[in-house]
Design a protein around this motif. Structure first.
Motif, short mmCIF file in Angstrom:
data_model
loop_
_atom_site.label_atom_id
_atom_site.label_comp_id
_atom_site.label_asym_id
_atom_site.label_seq_id
_atom_site.Cartn_x
_atom_site.Cartn_y
_atom_site.Cartn_z
N MET A 198 0.82 -1.17 0.00
CA MET A 198 0.00 0.00 0.00
C MET A 198 0.87 1.24 0.00
O MET A 198 1.81 1.34 0.76
N LYS A 199 0.61 2.20 -0.85
CA LYS A 199 1.41 3.41 -0.95
C LYS A 199 0.87 4.46 0.01
O LYS A 199 -0.33 4.61 0.19
N ILE A 200 1.76 5.23 0.59
CA ILE A 200 1.40 6.37 1.40
C ILE A 200 1.59 7.60 0.54
O ILE A 200 2.66 7.80 -0.01
N GLN A 201 0.63 8.49 0.47
CA GLN A 201 0.69 9.57 -0.49
C GLN A 201 1.53 10.75 -0.03
O GLN A 201 2.24 11.34 -0.81
N ARG A 202 1.45 11.17 1.26
CA ARG A 202 2.26 12.27 1.73
C ARG A 202 2.53 12.11 3.22
O ARG A 202 1.67 11.70 3.97
N LEU A 203 3.72 12.43 3.64
CA LEU A 203 4.02 12.30 5.06
C LEU A 203 4.88 13.46 5.54
O LEU A 203 5.85 13.79 4.93
N GLY A 204 3.83 13.80 5.67
CA GLY A 204 4.51 14.90 6.13
C GLY A 204 5.14 14.29 7.31
O GLY A 204 5.06 13.23 7.54
N GLU B 95 6.79 19.87 2.82
CA GLU B 95 6.23 19.22 1.63
C GLU B 95 7.21 18.24 1.01
O GLU B 95 6.83 17.11 0.65
N SER B 96 8.49 18.63 0.90
CA SER B 96 9.46 17.73 0.26
C SER B 96 9.73 16.50 1.12
O SER B 96 9.94 15.40 0.60
N ALA B 97 9.69 16.65 2.45
CA ALA B 97 9.85 15.49 3.32
C ALA B 97 8.66 14.55 3.16
O ALA B 97 8.82 13.32 3.18
N GLY B 98 7.47 15.13 2.98
CA GLY B 98 6.29 14.30 2.78
C GLY B 98 6.36 13.49 1.51
O GLY B 98 5.99 12.31 1.48
N LYS B 99 6.88 14.10 0.46
CA LYS B 99 6.96 13.38 -0.82
C LYS B 99 7.89 12.18 -0.74
O LYS B 99 7.73 11.21 -1.50
N ALA B 100 8.87 12.24 0.16
CA ALA B 100 9.83 11.13 0.27
C ALA B 100 9.17 9.84 0.70
O ALA B 100 9.70 8.75 0.47
N VAL B 101 7.99 9.96 1.32
CA VAL B 101 7.33 8.76 1.82
C VAL B 101 6.24 8.27 0.88
O VAL B 101 5.46 7.39 1.22
N ALA B 102 6.20 8.86 -0.31
CA ALA B 102 5.20 8.43 -1.29
C ALA B 102 5.42 6.97 -1.67
O ALA B 102 4.48 6.27 -2.05
N PRO C 14 0.34 12.60 6.48
CA PRO C 14 -0.55 12.74 5.33
C PRO C 14 -1.97 12.32 5.69
O PRO C 14 -2.20 11.61 6.67
N THR C 15 -2.91 12.74 4.87
CA THR C 15 -4.32 12.45 5.15
C THR C 15 -4.57 10.96 5.27
O THR C 15 -5.26 10.50 6.19
N GLU C 16 -4.01 10.19 4.35
CA GLU C 16 -4.27 8.75 4.37
C GLU C 16 -3.75 8.09 5.64
O GLU C 16 -4.42 7.26 6.26
N ILE C 17 -2.53 8.48 6.06
CA ILE C 17 -1.97 7.87 7.25
C ILE C 17 -2.68 8.39 8.50
O ILE C 17 -2.84 7.67 9.49
N GLN C 18 -3.14 9.65 8.46
CA GLN C 18 -3.92 10.17 9.59
C GLN C 18 -5.17 9.34 9.81
O GLN C 18 -5.55 9.05 10.95
N THR C 19 -5.81 8.95 8.72
CA THR C 19 -7.02 8.12 8.82
C THR C 19 -6.71 6.79 9.47
O THR C 19 -7.44 6.31 10.36
N LYS C 20 -5.62 6.16 9.06
CA LYS C 20 -5.25 4.86 9.62
C LYS C 20 -4.82 5.00 11.08
O LYS C 20 -5.11 4.13 11.91
N VAL C 21 -4.12 6.09 11.40
CA VAL C 21 -3.72 6.34 12.78
C VAL C 21 -4.95 6.53 13.65
O VAL C 21 -5.03 5.97 14.75
#
Length: 374
Positions: free
Chosen positions: A1-7, A279-286, A359-366
């Motif tokens: 499963m991909k994570i879209q942004r992490l911030g 933002e750039s740190a978030g993209k690293a976790v895509a 990121p929004t997706e990981i926030q939901t899972k958290v």
């Protein structure tokens, strides 16, 4: 499963009196969900009593922010957090001395040298249930420097590895000059500073070097430094050493680099130089994947990512808790604080002090994992 942004400074106890009475229930008006409280809130939903956590110093500044903001909205319980380091936090959690641990690396599935049991098995024995790794704080690791006259610096994985191995010793070395055209580099000696204490920051930084510069950095990643340089204790120690040393360089959480006004290198993993931002740190976790199962949200990061605009050197601090605790009152207290900490509004504030938001997706899972704690 991909994570879209992490911030993140030392082993001094961080104690916050966290206001919980006004936190409300799990509806959209709850401060723990990022909204505002209204009318009669249930103090039972927030929990009462005292909660103790220990671990990661990398998240110290972030958890201080969350405590301060939480205090403004709630009252009725006390939560203590002692930033002694990830390893110490896990040991105290497994020993049953604290209610949860903060760690910059997830619980290990394999036994460490000299141990008969993996951390996951030890934690499960302590909890009487599975322990979950819940990602909460993204702390980009800044390659921080202090070189007179150099306001902009680009580094590649190979050059970074050679600097930290002592193979490149002058700032005007041809290898550095080649990737920094137009920059006037001095003949100043490079002074490397590293974490002398065992650190998950060291582990994550060496994971990056091993993944992105495998032909240069051949040592196995770990919490104990295996490169060259002069050791200083804790993130504050290395950051302060660089601040006072012309020619100094280290690896430290972004917040420490910002607090000490250090130069921060742009990193070129192969898709062009990337400045460190939230933002750039978030993209690293895509390209990150969830390596855990169910509500155990252990992440696998791609340190060698060549995603355009992605800053690749990041660590994630997990809050590690029993999935089924033995004290129901403490569960409600822990859930309330973690919900607040993970809320979009609180996560957005962290960027101002050197962290990237979840990121929004990981926030939901958290949120799902926190709600499932019992």
């Amino acid at each position: 499963m991909k994570i879209q942004r992490l911030g993140q400074l030392t082993g001094v106890a961080l104690v916050g009196t966290l206001a919980l009475t006004a936190c409300g229930s799990d509806n959209n008006a709850s401060p723990a969900a990022g909204g505002s409280s209204s009318g009669s809130s249930s103090s039972a939903a927030c929990g009462k009593g005292t909660l103790n956590g220990e671990g990661s110093s990398a998240q110290k500044n972030a958890i201080e922010q969350a405590i301060s903001d939480f205090q403004d909205q709630c009252n009725g319980a006390t939560v203590n957090y002692n930033p002694t380091g990830s390893g110490a936090g896990i040991k105290q959690f497994i020993a049953g001395q604290v209610d949860w641990a903060g760690s910059d690396s997830a619980l290990k599935d394999q036994p460490a040298a000299g141990s008969s049991q993996a951390e996951t098995a030890q934690a499960q024995a302590k909890c009487g249930s599975e322990a979950w790794n819940i990602p909460m704080v993204t702390g980009p690791i800044a390659v921080s420097y202090n070189v007179a006259g150099v306001d902009k610096l680009i580094l590649t994985p190979d050059v970074t590895a050679k600097i930290f191995l002592g193979q490149i010793t002058k700032w005007n070395d041809p290898a550095i000059a080649a990737i920094n055209p137009g920059v006037k580099l001095p003949a100043t000696a490079i002074k490397v500073f590293f974490r002398s204490d065992e650190s998950a920051t060291t582990e994550n930084f060496t994971k990056y070097l091993a993944a992105a510069a495998p032909k240069v950095w051949t040592a196995a990643p770990g919490k104990k430094w295996t490169g060259k340089g002069e050791g200083k204790e804790k993130s504050a120690g290395v950051a302060n050493a660089v601040k006072s040393t012309d020619g100094g360089i280290t690896y430290a959480e972004w917040s420490y680099a910002k607090d000490n006004k250090l130069g921060i290198a742009q990193i070129d993993n192969g898709a062009g130089p990337v400045e460190l931002t939230g933002e750039s740190a978030g993209k690293a976790v895509a390209a990150a994947t969830v390596a855990g199962t169910g509500n155990d949200l252990k992440l696998k990061l791609d340190y060698a990512t060549k995603t355009p605009g992605a800053y690749p050197i990041v660590l994630v601090t997990y809050e590690i808790a029993c999935s089924k605790a033995k004290d129901p009152a403490k569960v409600e207290l822990l859930k309330s604080f973690l919900k607040f900490f993970a809320s979009p509004a609180e996560q957005a504030k962290l960027q101002d002090i050197g962290y990237a938001p979840l990121p929004t997706e990981i926030q939901t899972k958290v949120a799902t994992a926190i709600n499932a704690l019992s």
